[in-house]
Design an enzyme around this catalytic site. Structure first.
Site: not given
Length: 398
Positions: A258, A141-143, A377
């Site tokens: 990650e 639950g990051y973005s 990005s």
């Protein structure tokens, strides 16, 4: 072969012990990826997580029962404590066998190592065994709608009430939230705080009235990403990793894990995709086009470079290297999708069956359009490198 990285020599010469480990795992896969599991070969992965999910979950639990889960974890936490070389071997052999994509990646590769590094003994005892056994699945639950690549801009809030964290807010692009039992959530726990300060890293159960999950339909026709809404969702006060307010450091630690050794297996999957493109080019005659030949050669050279970079960075800190690695593979993979459609020609414009059944290369092209966006990005990765490594002036921000 040795590769130098920041003055650190990474020894890629496999020992007799490493070779024996390779044979052990290869033989285990050959003996077990049979029968009902043989039908799972090649299934799953990015853009294809919907494929045979329950069957792949059963396969993962079968692996766990035989000691092939969380193999990189220290032995004292239930893993095998594999060396870097053996971790590379594990991922190489798994990909070589065309074994199905595992469903436990976020727990095994992200949350588990984070808890080993930063969690309390109680948290480790509570969660690590169930990750190893593939009994509890996790999502990240990051973005958020206003905080995608800018993780420090999260607005999801949490407050302590009667021994519970009460959480309100929204997360987006949450991979596999619809199959997850738990979510590690970055939330703002200090009123009035901004940016990196006042964030906490919370472990939140998904099966509760305060959590709503809405799948997001993608160009591929699948929905592995989700919106997640927290409306008075709760978790226990002690299920915060690190100190309250130290969530930024915890989040950065997770992002470091990650992009570790498992990216080498990703590159083997990339090689398989490239080979599919080459096979199609040979079958339909596109291989005779000198432009296509040039693009195929460049793609192979780029993939070889990705592998060398991945090996070079194995012994280094996964800080800025994570941004560099993402910046290297994402545009390469996106261009591979474009090459796939160039080789497919007009046939790439029509689906295999109505209403919208894509072939593997069409799915590759469509899903790879997001590669340079998710996970940070390209623009954000360049800013990170420019500001933190090169010392350039920070970008003007509102």
């Amino acid at each position: 072969m040795d590769i130098e990285s920041e003055g650190i020599a990474v020894d890629l010469n496999y020992s007799a012990e490493d070779d024996a480990f390779r044979q052990e795992f290869r033989q285990w896969l050959e003996a077990n990826l049979v029968g009902k599991f043989a039908a799972l070969r090649g299934l799953g992965g990015s853009g294809r997580e919907h494929e045979a999910f329950e069957e792949r979950l059963e396969w993962n639990r079968h692996m766990a029962a035989h000691g092939w889960s969380c193999v990189s974890w220290p032995k004292e936490h239930g893993g095998r404590g594999l060396s870097l070389q053996q971790q590379v071997i594990f991922h190489e052999e798994y990909a070589r066998a065309d074994a199905p994509a595992r469903v436990n990646h976020l727990g095994e590769e992200l949350l588990g190592p984070t808890l080993i590094a930063f969690g309390t003994p109680e948290q480790q005892v509570r969660f690590l065994p169930k990750i190893i056994a593939v009994e509890e699945l996790w999502c990240q639950g990051y973005s958020e709608p206003g905080a995608g690549s800018d993780l420090a801009g999260v607005k999801t809030k949490a407050r302590l009430e009667d021994g519970k964290w009460v959480i309100d807010g929204q997360k987006v692009w949450t991979s596999l939230a619809h199959t997850a039992d738990w979510c590690f959530v970055i939330a703002r726990t200090e009123a009035g705080s901004a940016k990196h300060r006042g964030l906490s890293y919370l472990l939140v159960p998904m099966d509760q009235p305060g959590v709503e999950i809405r799948p997001i339909l993608q160009l591929t026709g699948t929905s592995e990403f989700n919106e997640v809404f927290f409306d008075g969702a709760v978790t226990d006060a002690d299920l915060v990793v690190g100190e309250p307010g130290a969530g930024w450091s915890m989040a950065m630690g997770t992002l470091g894990f990650e992009r570790g050794v498992s990216t080498l297996a990703q590159q083997i999957a990339f090689q398989r995709e490239l080979q599919l493109i080459i096979d199609l080019a040979r079958a339909n005659g596109a291989i005779e086009d000198p432009i296509i030949q040039d693009q195929i050669v460049k793609s192979q050279m780029g993939l070889d470079m990705l592998r060398m970079h991945g090996l070079r960075t194995l012994s280094g800190e996964q800080g800025i290297e994570a941004s560099i690695t993402k910046l290297l593979w994402a545009p390469w993979h996106r261009s591979l999708g474009e090459l796939a459609m160039a080789v497919a020609g007009a046939g790439g414009l029509t689906v295999a069956q109505a209403p919208y059944e894509l072939d593997e290369l069409q799915a590759l092209y469509l899903f790879s359009r997001a590669d340079t966006l998710y996970g940070g990005s390209d623009e954000i990765q360049r800013n990170v490198i420019a500001e933190r490594v090169l010392g350039l002036p920070k970008e003007i921000r509102a």
